[in-house]
Design a protein around this motif. Sequence first.
Motif, PDB file in Angstrom:
ATOM      1  N   GLN A 117      35.068  55.190  97.938  1.00  0.00           N
ATOM      2  CA  GLN A 117      34.144  55.267  96.805  1.00  0.00           C
ATOM      3  C   GLN A 117      33.698  56.714  96.639  1.00  0.00           C
ATOM      4  OE1 GLN A 117      30.701  52.813  97.279  1.00  0.00           O
ATOM      5  NE2 GLN A 117      29.868  53.303  95.263  1.00  0.00           N
ATOM      6  N   LEU A 118      33.872  57.245  95.433  1.00  0.00           N
ATOM      7  CA  LEU A 118      33.514  58.626  95.148  1.00  0.00           C
ATOM      8  C   LEU A 118      32.029  58.689  94.804  1.00  0.00           C
ATOM      9  CD1 LEU A 118      36.568  59.574  92.915  1.00  0.00           C
ATOM     10  CD2 LEU A 118      36.337  59.714  95.394  1.00  0.00           C
ATOM     11  N   GLN A 119      31.305  59.537  95.515  1.00  0.00           N
ATOM     12  CA  GLN A 119      29.859  59.532  95.349  1.00  0.00           C
ATOM     13  C   GLN A 119      29.274  60.922  95.580  1.00  0.00           C
ATOM     14  OE1 GLN A 119      28.025  56.735  98.041  1.00  0.00           O
ATOM     15  NE2 GLN A 119      26.221  56.466  96.752  1.00  0.00           N
ATOM     16  N   LEU A 120      28.243  61.238  94.792  1.00  0.00           N
ATOM     17  CA  LEU A 120      27.428  62.424  95.013  1.00  0.00           C
ATOM     18  C   LEU A 120      26.018  61.953  95.328  1.00  0.00           C
ATOM     19  CD1 LEU A 120      28.506  64.713  92.016  1.00  0.00           C
ATOM     20  CD2 LEU A 120      29.109  65.027  94.419  1.00  0.00           C
ATOM     21  N   ALA A 127      25.521  66.238  98.406  1.00  0.00           N
ATOM     22  CA  ALA A 127      26.604  65.936  99.333  1.00  0.00           C
ATOM     23  C   ALA A 127      27.595  64.978  98.687  1.00  0.00           C
ATOM     24  CB  ALA A 127      26.035  65.325 100.604  1.00  0.00           C
ATOM     25  N   ALA A 128      28.860  65.258  98.895  1.00  0.00           N
ATOM     26  CA  ALA A 128      29.910  64.412  98.335  1.00  0.00           C
ATOM     27  C   ALA A 128      30.493  63.518  99.416  1.00  0.00           C
ATOM     28  CB  ALA A 128      31.021  65.266  97.736  1.00  0.00           C
ATOM     29  N   SER A 129      30.826  62.316  99.022  1.00  0.00           N
ATOM     30  CA  SER A 129      31.556  61.417  99.913  1.00  0.00           C
ATOM     31  C   SER A 129      32.698  60.786  99.137  1.00  0.00           C
ATOM     32  CB  SER A 129      30.624  60.327 100.472  1.00  0.00           C
ATOM     33  OG  SER A 129      30.103  59.525  99.440  1.00  0.00           O
ATOM     34  N   TYR A 136      31.582  66.831  82.822  1.00  0.00           N
ATOM     35  CA  TYR A 136      31.496  66.526  84.240  1.00  0.00           C
ATOM     36  C   TYR A 136      32.052  65.132  84.536  1.00  0.00           C
ATOM     37  CZ  TYR A 136      28.891  70.761  85.214  1.00  0.00           C
ATOM     38  OH  TYR A 136      28.530  72.079  85.363  1.00  0.00           O
ATOM     39  N   ASP A 137      32.710  65.005  85.695  1.00  0.00           N
ATOM     40  CA  ASP A 137      33.369  63.758  86.059  1.00  0.00           C
ATOM     41  C   ASP A 137      32.469  62.818  86.854  1.00  0.00           C
ATOM     42  OD1 ASP A 137      36.073  65.939  86.725  1.00  0.00           O
ATOM     43  OD2 ASP A 137      35.964  64.556  85.020  1.00  0.00           O
ATOM     44  N   TYR A 138      31.662  63.366  87.733  1.00  0.00           N
ATOM     45  CA  TYR A 138      30.846  62.549  88.629  1.00  0.00           C
ATOM     46  C   TYR A 138      29.413  63.062  88.620  1.00  0.00           C
ATOM     47  CZ  TYR A 138      35.509  61.513  90.402  1.00  0.00           C
ATOM     48  OH  TYR A 138      36.832  61.165  90.495  1.00  0.00           O
ATOM     49  N   TRP A 139      28.483  62.117  88.714  1.00  0.00           N
ATOM     50  CA  TRP A 139      27.056  62.424  88.741  1.00  0.00           C
ATOM     51  C   TRP A 139      26.384  61.709  89.906  1.00  0.00           C
ATOM     52  CZ3 TRP A 139      24.365  65.478  85.175  1.00  0.00           C
ATOM     53  CH2 TRP A 139      25.106  65.929  84.088  1.00  0.00           C
ATOM     54  N   GLY A 140      25.381  62.379  90.476  1.00  0.00           N
ATOM     55  CA  GLY A 140      24.556  61.729  91.465  1.00  0.00           C
ATOM     56  C   GLY A 140      23.437  60.931  90.811  1.00  0.00           C
ATOM     57  N   GLN A 141      22.638  60.284  91.641  1.00  0.00           N
ATOM     58  CA  GLN A 141      21.552  59.436  91.139  1.00  0.00           C
ATOM     59  C   GLN A 141      20.261  60.200  90.908  1.00  0.00           C
ATOM     60  OE1 GLN A 141      21.872  56.088  90.241  1.00  0.00           O
ATOM     61  NE2 GLN A 141      23.986  56.776  90.395  1.00  0.00           N
ATOM     62  N   GLY A 142      20.174  61.403  91.422  1.00  0.00           N
ATOM     63  CA  GLY A 142      19.011  62.240  91.166  1.00  0.00           C
ATOM     64  C   GLY A 142      17.983  62.214  92.286  1.00  0.00           C
ATOM     65  N   ALA A 161      32.915  73.557 103.748  1.00  0.00           N
ATOM     66  CA  ALA A 161      33.187  72.937 105.050  1.00  0.00           C
ATOM     67  C   ALA A 161      32.289  71.725 105.275  1.00  0.00           C
ATOM     68  CB  ALA A 161      32.990  73.956 106.155  1.00  0.00           C
ATOM     69  N   LYS A 162      31.090  71.777 104.687  1.00  0.00           N
ATOM     70  CA  LYS A 162      30.157  70.651 104.812  1.00  0.00           C
ATOM     71  C   LYS A 162      30.197  69.742 103.585  1.00  0.00           C
ATOM     72  CE  LYS A 162      26.897  72.982 107.885  1.00  0.00           C
ATOM     73  NZ  LYS A 162      25.487  73.394 108.110  1.00  0.00           N
ATOM     74  N   ASN A 163      31.068  70.115 102.616  1.00  0.00           N
ATOM     75  CA  ASN A 163      31.198  69.298 101.406  1.00  0.00           C
ATOM     76  C   ASN A 163      29.862  69.146 100.690  1.00  0.00           C
ATOM     77  OD1 ASN A 163      33.433  68.258 100.027  1.00  0.00           O
ATOM     78  ND2 ASN A 163      32.971  66.152 100.618  1.00  0.00           N
TER      79      ASN A 163
END
Length: 124
Positions: A1-4, A23-25, A111-117, A75-77
């Motif tokens: 699952q792609l997530q910010l 942080a990205a996962s 933008y392709d991906y967004w975080g929840q804030g 390195a820490k994404n």
Amino acid sequence: QLQLVESGGGLVQPGGSLRLSCAASGFTLDYYAIGWFRQAPGKEREGVSCISSSGGNTNYADSVKGRFTISRDNAKNTVYLQMNSLKPEDTAVYYCAAVHQPMCPISKSEYDYWGQGTQVTVSS
């Protein structure tokens, strides 16, 4: 699952500092330009800062120039937004977003991906 996932928000007094993290996962940020945006109640989401995939190019909204600094640690994404000399008008929900290209885009619609804030409140 792609997530910010953003973190680091909170309540701070005027003149104080905060450091936000994004942080990205599920994917690596190496090939993504990353932007920070904010949205205050009743206002449109506005761009705050952006950093290219290499970190070699950055840009800032006029309202935050000289006070905010964007950086990244591939390195820490993770991408950071150091916010100093905070003002009450900086109060907003802050979002990070990723676009799969080296350079920062013109429009937030790219933008392709967004975080929840994460909420930032500047108040005495």
